[in-house]
Design an enzyme around this catalytic site. Sequence first.
Site, mmCIF file in Angstrom:
data_model
loop_
_atom_site.group_PDB
_atom_site.id
_atom_site.type_symbol
_atom_site.label_atom_id
_atom_site.label_comp_id
_atom_site.label_asym_id
_atom_site.label_seq_id
_atom_site.Cartn_x
_atom_site.Cartn_y
_atom_site.Cartn_z
ATOM 1 N N HIS A 190 0.824 -1.210 0.000
ATOM 2 C CA HIS A 190 0.000 0.000 0.000
ATOM 3 C C HIS A 190 0.861 1.265 0.000
ATOM 4 O O HIS A 190 2.044 1.222 0.316
ATOM 5 C CB HIS A 190 -0.919 0.031 1.227
ATOM 6 C CG HIS A 190 -2.149 -0.818 1.060
ATOM 7 N ND1 HIS A 190 -2.137 -2.176 1.267
ATOM 8 C CD2 HIS A 190 -3.413 -0.495 0.689
ATOM 9 C CE1 HIS A 190 -3.352 -2.662 1.038
ATOM 10 N NE2 HIS A 190 -4.146 -1.668 0.674
ATOM 11 N N LYS A 213 -0.795 4.903 4.574
ATOM 12 C CA LYS A 213 -1.794 4.007 5.182
ATOM 13 C C LYS A 213 -1.488 3.868 6.670
ATOM 14 O O LYS A 213 -0.361 3.614 7.068
ATOM 15 C CB LYS A 213 -1.772 2.635 4.486
ATOM 16 C CG LYS A 213 -2.845 1.694 5.028
ATOM 17 C CD LYS A 213 -3.075 0.509 4.104
ATOM 18 C CE LYS A 213 -4.056 -0.496 4.690
ATOM 19 N NZ LYS A 213 -5.374 0.076 4.953
#
Length: 261
Positions: free
Chosen positions: A145, A149
Site C-alpha cells: 500500500h 496508510k
Amino acid sequence: MIRVGVIGAAGRMGQNVVAAVEDAEDLILTAAVDPMISSIEIHDRVVTSTTVAALPAGAADVLVDFSIAAAAEEHVAEAIGRGFHVVVGTTGISAEAMASAVAAAQEGPGNLLVAANFALGAVLAMRFAEIAAPYFESVEVIELHHAAKRDAPSGTSLKTAERIASARASAGLDDCVDPTESFVIEGARGASGPGGVRIHSVRLPGLVAHEEILFGSPGEGLTIRHDSYDRISFMAGVLLAIRSISKRRGVTIGLDALLGS
Ligand code: NAD
C-alpha cells in the site's frame, strides 16, 4: 434519487466518493462530514459538519464512511440509531468494535454494509484464493500500500487470510506451519494471521493498494495478484453498495453478497 452523505469527505477516498456520487445520475450528495471539511470545496446544497453527531436528522439516506478506524464504530452506532443506512469502507476496525457496530445495526432502523475492499478485482482475488486454498500445502499473503496508510496489515489481507484458513479447515487441512528455526532479524517472516497464514505488509510511496497471494506445494506454485492503480477502482463497488443497501435489511459483510459469488 438516493441522498448520500460522505464521512471522511476531505480524505483521499472520501474525495473520490464525493466525485463519484456527484457524477452518478441516480445519486445526489447531500451531506459531508470531516474535521477538515473546510479544506475542500463542496457544493452549496451539501450540509457539512465536522462530526456525525452534529449532522441534522434526515441529512441523507445513506452515509458512506471512509474515515479512521478509531471513529468508525461510533459513527455506525450513532448513524444507524438515527435511521441512516451506513456503508463502511474504513479498515483497521478491531474485531470487538466491529462486533459492537454490528450489534447496533441489528437493532437500529438503518442497515449496515461493511466491506474491506470495494474493488471488484480484489473481491474476485479473494474468491479465487478461497477456491485454490484446499489444493496447496502452504500459502502466504503480501499486501502493498501507499506510504500514508495508517493500519497494518490491510483489511483485505486479513479477510483473504481468514477465507483461506476457513477453506483449508473445511478441507481438513492443518494450519500453515512456519518452518523457520532462527531469526536473524525479528519480524522477517511477517505476521502470523488466521490459520497461520503469514501476512507481509509493504508501504511505499507511489503504490495505491495491491495484494499477492502465493500458494506453494512441492514442485509448483500459484500466484494470484490484484492491483488497484487508482482509487477510482473502488468506486464501482461503493456505488453498488449505496444503491443496494436500502434493500439489505440488517447487516451485510463484504461485497460478495452483492455480486452473488
Ligand atoms: P485519509 O487519511 O486520506 O482520509 C481519512 C479522512 O477521515 C480524513 O480527511 C480525516 O480528516 C477524516 N476523519 C478523521 N476522523 C474523523 C471523524 N471522526 N469523522 C469524520 N471524518 C474523520 O484516508 P483514506 O486513504 O481516504 O482511507 C480512509 C479509510 O478507508 C482507511 O481506513 C483505509 O484503509 C480505507 N480504505 C478502504 C478501502 C476499501 O475498499 N474498503 C479502499 C481504500 C481505503
